[in-house]
Design an enzyme around this catalytic site. Structure first.
Site, PDB file in Angstrom:
ATOM      1  N   HIS B 256     115.334 109.490  18.115  1.00 29.30           N
ATOM      2  CA  HIS B 256     114.194 108.723  17.661  1.00 29.30           C
ATOM      3  C   HIS B 256     114.878 107.095  17.419  1.00 29.30           C
ATOM      4  O   HIS B 256     115.671 107.400  16.460  1.00 29.30           O
ATOM      5  CB  HIS B 256     113.129 109.038  16.935  1.00 29.30           C
ATOM      6  N   ASP B 303     147.209 112.667  -7.320  1.00 24.91           N
ATOM      7  CA  ASP B 303     148.660 112.680  -6.564  1.00 24.91           C
ATOM      8  C   ASP B 303     148.263 112.395  -4.981  1.00 24.91           C
ATOM      9  O   ASP B 303     147.216 111.967  -4.787  1.00 24.91           O
ATOM     10  CB  ASP B 303     149.371 113.833  -6.715  1.00 24.91           C
TER      11      ASP B 303
END
Lengths: 326, 326, 326
Positions: B256, B303
Site C-alpha cells: 500500500h 575492536d
C-alpha cells in the site's frame, strides 16, 4: 558462595594440577583475549584464575602493531608456559587465512621454543581455508603432537558452510598434526557481516548462534559464545552467559579480566541444578530397580531423556572435580 | 525530522538522478507491488517517492485477470520508464515457474519496447525452476544487458534448498543475461506452506527469516523482508520494519502506498546510530594511530568487529548520499 | 464448547469409523506413549479418545524390562486392534538402531498375528541407520502393505542430517514396504544431546524445533512436537501446544492420559479462526469474481498467501469432519 560450590571450584584447580594430555577433556568456560603486543597485560593475565588465555595477534591488535604482537608472543612462548595454581589452556589467536597475515603469524609462533596448547583460527569461511591452514602446519616439524585448534565462525559464509567446515576439519585431523576442539561464535563480526543491528537479547543472530551449537555437538566440539562488549556491565554479562549456557554453549569469549569470574561461574551448574540432578538420578535408579521406566518425580514424568540431562550435568561437575573422588 | 536526516533523504534523490548501470548499488528499501491490471494504481505508484515498484502479474492479480495484467504492463513498458525526481527500480513480478503462467508472462513482458530493470520471480522451490527460468530468458535477444532478478523464497522447499538455489543462480548468471540481486522472504506464503498460524512477533518463522538473511549475505544479495498486511497500522509496520532491519534485512515488501515512507525511513539508520558510528570510527582511528588495538569507548570494548558494524552503517549512509561528498 | 466445535469433534469420530488405508490422511494430534510392559496401562489407553497410541519399548521402559515389554506388546498385537468408537493409529515405538535392541524388537513385533499401523523409530542420526532399518524390514514377508513409519529426530546429528534423512526415507520407501508419515522432535533428548538447560519457552531449541517443521513440510510429512513433562500442569501444556501449532506442528507427544484432550483440542483450529477463514474465503471469491486481486478485508490486505492460510485451515477442518459433507 556455598560450601558445595566452593568445593567444585577447588576441584577445578586440583584437576588441572595433573599434566593433562591434549586428548583429555579441558574446561574452556572463559576464553580471554590478551593483546599480543602488550607484555603488561599478558603478565597480568598470567596471574588470573582463567580457563583459557589467547595471546592475540588479531582483532585486539592495531594494524600497525601486528609484527610487534608476533614478536612479543614469540618471547612469551620461549619463556615457557607459566606455572599456575591450576592447569589452563595457553593459546594464541593468529590472523585469519584471508588476512594474508596468517602465514607470518605461524612462521613466528610455531618456531618458538615452546608451542602453545591451542591455536585460535578466526573467520573461517570455507573448507579451502582449512585445507590451506592444515598444509601450512605441515611445514613445522616441531609439531610432533597434535596441537588443539579452535575454529572461529563469524561470517555468513562460515555459518552457511559450517557442516562442510567441521567435516573437513575432522577428516584432515586424522592424518595431520592438529585436532579441532571447539567452535567459537564470533557474534559481533557476524552481525557486521550480515549488516544486522545489535539488540540486547541478540534475537537477530539466534539462528546462527543455535546452528553453531548444534553443529559443535554433532562433531563433539565445545561451543564458545559471543563476547559481551559492555565490559563494565557485569550483570548483563552474567545474564548473557546464562543464556548461552542454556543454549548448550560450554564457554564464552571475554575481553576484560573482570569478566572472567562472572563467566566461569555462569558456566558451572548452579547448586540448585546439581541437587535436582542428583535427586532425580537417585530416584530413577530406585524406580528402575523395581522395573519402572517412566515415573513421576516432583510432578514431571521422568524417562530417559530427562535422566540424560541430569547425568550430563553431574558428569560435567565430576569432570571439573573428579580428583576428589579418587 | 532533523537537518541531518533531511540531508540524507535529499541525497538519496540526488544519487539516483545519475544514470546508474545495473551493476551499481541500488537501494531497495521498499518494494511496492502494484496490481498489473490497474492502470490507475500504476499511475499513482509512478508518482510516489519509492525505491522499487513491481508491476504485479502474480498474487495481487485475480486468476481471471492475468492476461489483462500482462497486456496492461506491456503498454506501460512501451511508454517507457517514467521520469521521476530520482532514480528508482522499475520492475515486474511475473508468475511462478510452477504456475504455468510464467512463460506467457515472459513472452509479453520481454517483447515490450522497453525492458523493466528487474524481474521478480516468485515461489522459487529448487534449482530446476531456476534453470528453466534461465533458459527461457535465452529466447529473448532483446536482453543485451543483464536484467536484475529478485528471487522469492516462500515455501518449505525454497528455504530447504536455499544454498543450492543461490549457488545455481550465481553460476547461471555468469554466462546468461541475468543477475540475481536480492532474495525476498515471502513470509505469508511460507506460513501457509508450513501450516503455521501467524502471531504478531512472527516468532513462528524466525528460523526461515534468519536463514534467508544469512544466505543472502553469503552470496552478496540484498534481503527483503515480509509484507505487513495490516496496512492501516503504521505503528505496527514501523516496529516490524525495524525488527527486520535489526536482523540484517535491507528492505521490505509493501502492498500500500501509505506503507512506503514508513518503511523507507525504518531502513535508514537513525541519527543516533549515525552519530554513534561516526564517533566510534573517529575514536578508533585516533587510538589505532597510537598503536592501540582494542580500547574503551563509552564503556564498550571496541575492536575490529564493532568498528566494522560502524563502518557498514556509514558506508550505507554514504552510498545513499554520496553525491554530497563530491 | 460451542455447537460448531462439537460438530467438528463428532466428525472426527465418524471419519475414522471407515476403514482407512494407510495412504489416507490420518490425524495425529496426540501421540500417546504407553509403557509396553504394563498391560493395565495399555488397556486403559485403549479406552481413551486419542488419535495415536504408541506401545512403547523405548524410553518409557526400564532397561531390565525390555523383553517383558516386547512380549506384552506381542500379545496385545495378537489380540488385534481394539474396536473403538473411532479409528486411531495403533503403533509401536521400538528401540533405536544404535541401541542394539532394535533387531530383537522387530523380530518379535513383526511376527505377531496382526501388525501395528505404525512403527516409531527413535533417535535417527543419519541415513545409514535408515538403510539398516529398511533392510531389516525386508526380512518380514508378512509386510505386504506399506507400514507407516514415524522418524524421531532427537540428536544434534539428526538435526544436522535431516535433509539427507528425509530424502533417503522417501527414496527407500519407493521400493520398500514402509512409508514415512511424520517427523517427531524429541526435544528433551535433543536438549540432553547438546547440553542445553531447559527453559519454559524452549527458546534454546528454537532453531532445531523450527528446522524440523520446515523439513517435514518440504517432504509432506506431519510434524509432531516435544513432550511437556510437567504432566499435572495442563495450562502450561495448553500454552506449549498452541505454540507448537503456531509453528506449523500438526501434533504433540504426550506421556499421560490427562494430556490427551488438552493437546487434541489445541491442534484443532479455534472457532474464531474458523469463522475468520470462512469469512475471508467468501469475501475473496466475491472480489475475485469482480476481477479484483488484492483487497481490503477488516483492515488487512488480502491476496493469495493469506487466502491460502485460510483455505488450509478450512481444509483441515473438512478432513477432520468430511463425512458430514457426504
Amino acid at each position: 558462595m556455598s560450601v558445595l560450590l566452593k568445593k567444585i571450584k577447588i576441584n577445578i584447580y586440583s584437576q588441572f594440577k595433573r599434566n593433562l594430555s591434549n586428548n583429555q577433556y579441558k574446561i574452556r568456560r572463559a576464553l580471554l583475549y590478551v593483546p599480543g603486543d602488550d607484555p603488561k597485560k599478558i603478565n597480568k593475565a598470567y596471574k588470573l584464575d582463567v580457563d583459557c588465555i589467547a595471546l592475540d595477534c588479531e582483532d585486539g591488535v592495531a594494524a600497525n602493531r601486528k609484527e610487534q604482537a608476533r614478536n612479543t608472543i614469540f618471547e612469551f612462548l620461549n619463556n615457557g608456559k607459566p606455572k599456575k595454581s591450576r592447569e589452563f589452556d595457553w593459546g594464541v589467536r593468529i590472523n585469519s587465512v584471508k588476512s594474508e597475515l596468517c602465514q607470518n603469524d605461524l612462521d613466528v609462533i610455531l618456531t618458538a621454543q615452546n608451542l602453545p596448547d591451542t591455536i585460535s583460527l578466526p573467520k573461517v569461511n570455507d573448507t579451502e581455508e582449512l585445507k590451506w591452514f592444515s598444509s601450512q602446519l605441515e611445514r613445522f616439524t616441531a609439531l610432533k603432537t597434535k596441537i588443539s585448534v579452535i575454529l572461529f565462525i563469524e561470517t555468513a559464509q562460515g555459518i552457511m558452510n559450517l557442516k562442510e567446515i567441521c567435516t573437513t576439519a575432522k577428516k584432515l585431523s586424522e592424518n595431520r598434526n592438529f585436532e579441532p576442539v571447539a567452535l567459537v561464535f564470533g557474534g559481533d563480526d557476524y552481525l557486521a557481516d550480515i549488516g544486522a543491528r545489535k539488540t540486547d537479547q541478540l534475537t537477530e543472530v539466534l539462528y546462527a548462534r543455535q546452528k553453531l551449537v548444534m553443529m559443535a555437538k554433532a562433531f563433539q566440539l565445545q561451543a564458545i559464545d559471543v563476547v559481551y562488549i559492555q565490559y563494565k556491565d557485569l550483570d548483563g554479562l552474567k545474564q548473557q552467559s546464562i543464556e548461552g549456557a542454556n543454549m548448550g554453549y560450554t564457554g564464552k569469549q571475554v575481553i576484560h579480566p573482570d569478566q572472567v569470574p562472572v563467566v566461569q561461574e555462569a558456566f558451572l551448574p548452579s547448586e540448585k541444578q546439581i541437587k535436582w540432578a542428583k535427586d532425580l538420578i537417585e530416584a530413577y535408579h530406585k524406580y528402575a530397580a523395581s522395573g519402572k521406566g517412566a515415573f513421576n518425580f516432583n510432578g514431571i514424568m521422568v524417562d530417559s531423556p530427562t535422566l540424560k540431562q541430569a547425568e550430563n550435568l553431574i558428569k560435567f561437575v565430576e569432570v571439573v572435580g573428579k580428583d576428589t573422588n579418587q
